[in-house]
Design an enzyme around this catalytic site. Structure first.
Site, short mmCIF file in Angstrom:
data_model
loop_
_atom_site.label_atom_id
_atom_site.label_comp_id
_atom_site.label_asym_id
_atom_site.label_seq_id
_atom_site.Cartn_x
_atom_site.Cartn_y
_atom_site.Cartn_z
N SER A 113 0.80 -1.23 0.00
CA SER A 113 0.00 0.00 0.00
C SER A 113 0.83 1.28 0.00
CB SER A 113 -0.91 0.02 1.22
OG SER A 113 -1.97 -0.89 1.05
N LYS A 121 0.44 3.52 -2.84
CA LYS A 121 -0.81 4.28 -3.08
C LYS A 121 -0.63 5.80 -3.10
CE LYS A 121 -3.76 0.60 -1.16
NZ LYS A 121 -4.53 0.18 0.03
N TYR A 133 -2.82 -2.75 -10.46
CA TYR A 133 -2.81 -2.54 -9.00
C TYR A 133 -2.06 -3.67 -8.29
CZ TYR A 133 -4.50 -2.41 -4.20
OH TYR A 133 -4.56 -2.40 -2.82
N TYR A 143 -4.61 3.99 7.77
CA TYR A 143 -5.92 3.35 7.84
C TYR A 143 -6.69 3.79 9.08
CZ TYR A 143 -3.79 0.70 4.20
OH TYR A 143 -3.14 0.36 3.08
N VAL A 170 1.15 -3.90 3.96
CA VAL A 170 0.99 -5.18 4.67
C VAL A 170 2.21 -6.11 4.63
CG1 VAL A 170 -1.52 -5.44 4.72
CG2 VAL A 170 -0.26 -6.15 2.69
O1 DON Z 1 -4.79 -4.79 -1.74
C1 DON Z 1 -4.11 -5.51 -1.02
O2 DON Z 1 -4.59 -6.37 -0.34
C2 DON Z 1 -2.60 -5.32 -0.97
N1 DON Z 1 -2.03 -5.54 -2.22
C3 DON Z 1 -2.22 -3.97 -0.45
C4 DON Z 1 -2.80 -3.74 0.87
C5 DON Z 1 -1.94 -3.09 1.87
O3 DON Z 1 -0.73 -3.00 1.86
C6 DON Z 1 -2.71 -2.61 3.00
N2 DON Z 1 -1.82 -2.24 4.05
N3 DON Z 1 -1.82 -2.14 5.14
#
Ligand code: DON
Length: 320
Positions: free
Chosen positions: A65, A68, A190, A242, A260
């Site tokens: 993320s 983003k 994405y 978040y 993540v």
């Molecule tokens: O969309 C997802 O599930 C992951 N590729 C990115 C999510 C993410 O890193 C959320 N972070 N805390």
């Protein structure tokens, strides 16, 4: 031995927080579950290009993320805030990053830091760049890091194979006309952008590029214009962590973004890029040790935007 006060602090934080073993490695993308939970990297790069680092600073992990805010900056640069804001809002959602929800009345995602908003932003870039979109994103992220970045194919495959929730979100967005017909292709971009490999040192450098008003501190390349940097930092400040964003703004007080895979990037405007890597996450998906390290750095060096009417910032300037 570097006896700079910032280097000593980074060494000390590493030595103390490497012992913290709370939290869980993300497993909902199966490939991420293979990360070594014990690793901890800390890196700080100043806006004029000095690096202070400790631990697993050069261990590659996927950006997730933390891509983003960068894609949001690209969309703002390409299309302007007005057009982007027809598709995605700038309000904290207070909900999980992968919540399946849109704003009442407008049907827009709440903001570009939750999955629905980030997928929308990538779809906006895809409507403009078509099949070159991923290469474009990769080249801009590489410019921010100052080296050519690559993708982790195994994570990308894992994410593509298991990303049913993101697929549902993309189709919900398609239903409301928030993304164009090529929603599946945009979703693929994405997944790829989330799978770009970075190190802690890269992320700190990318943060330093933002701190340095969009200009890479080493190469001198202007990577993002001022309007894009402003948008990126503002959205990171309000939505980057978040459903912990409010608490983070209160305790740490600088724009930041987590991923993540365990990465965390924070920006001290005009002064520093900070990054941590530690794959054990808390219940909200933020790196457990990353948060603690940043809380302590902010308090030691007076990094909070509203610290003592910025005497903290003067203290840091004197150190740098
Ligand atoms: O969309 C997802 O599930 C992951 N590729 C990115 C999510 C993410 O890193 C959320 N972070 N805390």
């Amino acid at each position: 031995m570097d006896t700079h006060e910032i280097q000593l602090a980074v060494d000390d934080l590493y030595a103390r927080y490497v012992a913290l073993t709370d939290g869980e490695v993300a497993t909902y993308i199966p490939e991420l579950g293979k990360a070594d939970p014990d690793e901890l990297g800390i890196a700080i790069v100043s806006a004029d290009g000095r690096t202070f680092a400790a631990g697993d600073r050069d261990r590659p992990f996927t950006i997730q993320s933390i891509s983003k805010p960068f894609t949001f900056g690209m969309a703002v640069e390409e299309l302007g805030h007005e057009r982007v804001s027809r598709h995605v809002g700038v309000e904290p959602s207070g909900d999980a990053f992968n919540a399946i929800e849109l704003q009442n009345h407008t049907n827009r995602p709440f903001n570009p830091m939750v999955n629905s908003g980030a997928i929308t932003v990538t779809a906006l870039l895809h409507a403009r760049y078509g099949e070159d979109t991923f290469d474009y994103i990769l080249s801009r992220l590489s410019a921010a890091a100052g080296r050519h970045l690559e993708i982790d194919e195994a994570v990308y495959e894992s994410e593509r194979r298991t990303g049913h929730r993101n697929r549902a979100i993309a189709h919900l967005l398609l239903n409301f006309g928030m993304v164009h017909d090529a929603a599946e292709a945009a979703l693929d971009v994405y997944f790829r952008q989330c799978s770009i490999l970075v190190t802690c040192r890269d992320l700190a450098t990318m943060g330093a590029t933002l701190a340095n008003m969009g200009r890479h501190p080493g190469t001198g390349e202007s990577v993002f214009n001022l309007a894009a940097v402003r948008s990126m930092l503002a959205i990171m400040f309000t939505c980057g962590m978040y459903d912990y964003s409010g608490e983070w703004a209160y305790r740490v007080g600088v724009p930041a973004k987590s991923g993540v895979a365990g990465g965390l990037m924070a920006v001290v405007n005009r002064q520093l890029g900070i990054a941590t890597y530690s794959p054990r996450l808390d219940a909200r998906g933020n790196s457990r040790r990353g948060i603690e390290v940043c809380v302590e750095l902010a308090s030691r060096f007076g990094l909070h935007t509203f610290d003592c009417f910025n005497e903290g910032s003067a203290y840091l300037s004197a150190l740098l």
